[in-house]
Design a protein around this motif. Structure first.
Motif, mmCIF file in Angstrom:
data_model
loop_
_atom_site.group_PDB
_atom_site.id
_atom_site.type_symbol
_atom_site.label_atom_id
_atom_site.label_comp_id
_atom_site.label_asym_id
_atom_site.label_seq_id
_atom_site.Cartn_x
_atom_site.Cartn_y
_atom_site.Cartn_z
ATOM 1 N N SER A 56 0.836 -1.192 0.000
ATOM 2 C CA SER A 56 0.000 0.000 0.000
ATOM 3 C C SER A 56 0.875 1.248 0.000
ATOM 4 N N LYS A 57 0.538 2.200 -0.860
ATOM 5 C CA LYS A 57 1.308 3.442 -0.934
ATOM 6 C C LYS A 57 1.095 4.308 0.296
ATOM 7 N N PHE A 58 0.069 4.006 1.109
ATOM 8 C CA PHE A 58 -0.193 4.767 2.321
ATOM 9 C C PHE A 58 0.525 4.182 3.532
ATOM 10 N N LEU A 59 1.195 3.028 3.351
ATOM 11 C CA LEU A 59 1.910 2.399 4.459
ATOM 12 C C LEU A 59 3.383 2.251 4.091
ATOM 13 N N LEU A 60 3.972 1.095 4.348
ATOM 14 C CA LEU A 60 5.395 0.876 4.098
ATOM 15 C C LEU A 60 5.616 0.280 2.714
ATOM 16 N N PHE A 61 5.311 1.054 1.683
ATOM 17 C CA PHE A 61 5.400 0.506 0.330
ATOM 18 C C PHE A 61 6.840 0.133 0.000
ATOM 19 N N ASN A 62 7.015 -1.112 -0.420
ATOM 20 C CA ASN A 62 8.322 -1.616 -0.839
ATOM 21 C C ASN A 62 8.083 -2.564 -1.987
ATOM 22 N N GLU A 63 8.487 -2.169 -3.191
ATOM 23 C CA GLU A 63 8.157 -2.947 -4.383
ATOM 24 C C GLU A 63 8.775 -4.338 -4.358
ATOM 25 N N LYS A 64 9.982 -4.451 -3.814
ATOM 26 C CA LYS A 64 10.656 -5.748 -3.767
ATOM 27 C C LYS A 64 9.910 -6.716 -2.863
ATOM 28 N N TRP A 65 9.565 -6.257 -1.651
ATOM 29 C CA TRP A 65 8.856 -7.125 -0.726
ATOM 30 C C TRP A 65 7.415 -7.349 -1.152
ATOM 31 N N CYS A 66 6.841 -6.350 -1.802
ATOM 32 C CA CYS A 66 5.483 -6.526 -2.320
ATOM 33 C C CYS A 66 5.455 -7.633 -3.363
ATOM 34 N N PHE A 67 6.470 -7.670 -4.206
ATOM 35 C CA PHE A 67 6.547 -8.727 -5.220
ATOM 36 C C PHE A 67 6.696 -10.092 -4.569
ATOM 37 N N ARG A 68 7.495 -10.175 -3.508
ATOM 38 C CA ARG A 68 7.662 -11.448 -2.808
ATOM 39 C C ARG A 68 6.354 -11.901 -2.164
ATOM 40 N N MET A 69 5.631 -10.962 -1.594
ATOM 41 C CA MET A 69 4.341 -11.313 -1.009
ATOM 42 C C MET A 69 3.348 -11.733 -2.083
ATOM 43 N N ASP A 70 3.443 -11.112 -3.263
ATOM 44 C CA ASP A 70 2.601 -11.516 -4.387
ATOM 45 C C ASP A 70 2.839 -12.971 -4.759
ATOM 46 N N VAL A 71 4.102 -13.327 -4.833
ATOM 47 C CA VAL A 71 4.451 -14.703 -5.199
ATOM 48 C C VAL A 71 3.939 -15.681 -4.148
ATOM 49 N N ALA A 72 4.106 -15.330 -2.874
ATOM 50 C CA ALA A 72 3.632 -16.208 -1.800
ATOM 51 C C ALA A 72 2.113 -16.345 -1.832
ATOM 52 N N GLN A 73 1.399 -15.224 -2.027
ATOM 53 C CA GLN A 73 -0.060 -15.267 -2.030
ATOM 54 C C GLN A 73 -0.585 -16.006 -3.254
ATOM 55 N N ALA A 74 -0.002 -15.742 -4.419
ATOM 56 C CA ALA A 74 -0.427 -16.435 -5.629
ATOM 57 C C ALA A 74 -0.122 -17.932 -5.552
ATOM 58 N N SER A 75 1.011 -18.282 -4.940
ATOM 59 C CA SER A 75 1.356 -19.695 -4.781
ATOM 60 C C SER A 75 0.370 -20.394 -3.855
ATOM 61 N N LEU A 76 -0.057 -19.694 -2.808
ATOM 62 C CA LEU A 76 -1.038 -20.275 -1.894
ATOM 63 C C LEU A 76 -2.369 -20.507 -2.601
ATOM 64 N N ILE A 77 -2.816 -19.513 -3.398
ATOM 65 C CA ILE A 77 -4.099 -19.630 -4.081
ATOM 66 C C ILE A 77 -4.054 -20.678 -5.175
ATOM 67 N N MET A 78 -3.042 -20.585 -6.050
ATOM 68 C CA MET A 78 -2.992 -21.438 -7.235
ATOM 69 C C MET A 78 -2.296 -22.772 -6.981
ATOM 70 N N GLY A 79 -1.421 -22.822 -5.977
ATOM 71 C CA GLY A 79 -0.639 -24.032 -5.770
ATOM 72 C C GLY A 79 -1.082 -24.902 -4.615
ATOM 73 N N VAL A 80 -1.880 -24.349 -3.673
ATOM 74 C CA VAL A 80 -2.281 -25.123 -2.498
ATOM 75 C C VAL A 80 -3.799 -25.215 -2.390
ATOM 76 N N LEU A 81 -4.455 -24.074 -2.206
ATOM 77 C CA LEU A 81 -5.884 -24.086 -1.909
ATOM 78 C C LEU A 81 -6.723 -24.606 -3.073
ATOM 79 N N THR A 82 -6.480 -24.077 -4.274
ATOM 80 C CA THR A 82 -7.290 -24.508 -5.426
ATOM 81 C C THR A 82 -7.080 -25.982 -5.759
ATOM 82 N N PRO A 83 -5.828 -26.496 -5.844
ATOM 83 C CA PRO A 83 -5.672 -27.940 -6.093
ATOM 84 C C PRO A 83 -6.278 -28.806 -4.996
ATOM 85 N N LEU A 84 -6.135 -28.398 -3.729
ATOM 86 C CA LEU A 84 -6.702 -29.182 -2.631
ATOM 87 C C LEU A 84 -8.219 -29.223 -2.722
ATOM 88 N N MET A 85 -8.831 -28.081 -3.007
ATOM 89 C CA MET A 85 -10.281 -28.032 -3.140
ATOM 90 C C MET A 85 -10.745 -28.870 -4.330
#
Length: 320
Positions: free
Chosen positions: A165-194
């Protein structure tokens, strides 16, 4: 790495870029449909929350449905708020509110996906291990699972929002890492398990139905239909978040895909109450009894002895 999944720079700025063109007109039509769907979905999920939370005695499976309705209601409210705030002349005056709604929308989406995965997995376990599930299942398992999923989703989205968020501690590098973790959880864990648990449930119940010549329970139909609707309608939003910044898509295609993913995800979060009441009134020419009775028939685990049999209140104490 020009943009990241959860950063503030998403497809919203394209509203002004494509204003007046055919793409903008299509987007407005799609957004209007999404807004109408959100309003209907909020009414439906609100009705489910009222019936399960205040009008019916809670059973283990009812707790899952109650929490899923709350997650869908949160998602729809945030989606409707964002659609309203993006219209002129409000867009430039309420950036912080828009940002908050977007963060809460991500929270509602991941919570709904996690809860639907838990519902599908637990239904599969109840079919594969019926004796353990009925005799040795912890009494408050449903409540603990729902609480844990809410807390985990909240923590994940708070951390992601802090870096993205640009209103908080915006950090593009860490934001990208969190994107990868969140997308991996959605597409790699939760959706296949369901998906895997739903397929296992379908095959096992279908085989039992053919062997014992009995109809699947309404709860089985509700579970599989809800999962199918999610995979068809709501998963495209997760795919869009995942692929948007990895593929070099034309701006116009990205813009339209953004609007269509919003509409489809709104349909998915609005569909569950419709599924409950359609399944609950199945084999009837009209809704028999109160809405609570119809909802209870839809969430009933025991097979019906007859098409006209009315269920008693909360007969399935272990109906998860």
């Amino acid at each position: 790495m020009n943009q990241t999944l959860n950063s503030s720079r998403t497809a919203e700025p394209a509203l002004s870029h494509f204003r007046g063109g055919a793409a903008h007109t299509v987007y407005l039509v799609v957004s209007s449909l999404a807004m109408f769907t959100c309003l209907c979905g909020m009414a439906g999920n609100g009705m489910v929350i009222w019936l399960l939370g205040f009008r019916m005695r809670r059973t283990p499976f009812y707790i899952y449905i109650l929490n899923l309705a709350a997650a869908d209601l949160l998602f729809l409210f945030c989606m409707a708020s964002m659609l309203s705030l993006e219209t002129q002349p409000l867009a430039n005056a309420v950036n912080k509110v828009h940002e908050l709604m977007k963060r809460l929308k991500y929270f509602g989406y991941t919570a709904g996906l996690s809860l639907l995965t838990a519902i599908s997995t637990q239904r599969c376990l109840s079919v594969l291990f019926p004796i353990w599930f009925k005799c040795h299942r912890p009494q408050h398992l449903s409540a603990w699972v729902c609480t844990l999923l809410w807390v985990l989703c909240l923590l994940m989205n708070v951390v992601t929002s802090s870096f993205c968020s640009k209103f908080l501690l915006f950090n593009e590098k860490w934001c990208f890492r969190m994107d990868v973790a969140q997308a991996s959880l959605i597409m790699g864990v939760l959706t296949p398990l369901m998906t895997l648990s739903s397929l296992t449930l379908f095959v096992r119940v279908r085989r039992s139905s053919q062997q014992w010549r009995r109809q699947p329970t309404r709860l089985f139909v509700v579970t599989l239909t809800s999962v199918l609707v999610f995979l068809v309608c709501s998963l495209p939003l997760g795919i869009y978040w995942f692929l948007l910044f990895w593929l070099q898509l034309p701006p116009k295609m990205m813009f339209l895909g953004f609007g269509l993913s919003r509409l489809s995800s709104s349909v998915s979060s609005s569909a569950n109450p419709v599924i409950y009441f359609l399944v609950g009134s199945r084999r009837s020419h009209r809704l028999q009894g109160s809405l609570g009775a119809v909802l209870q028939r839809a969430l009933r685990e025991e097979p019906e002895l007859g098409s006209e049999q009315m269920p008693t209140m909360a007969t399935n104490e272990m109906g998860a």
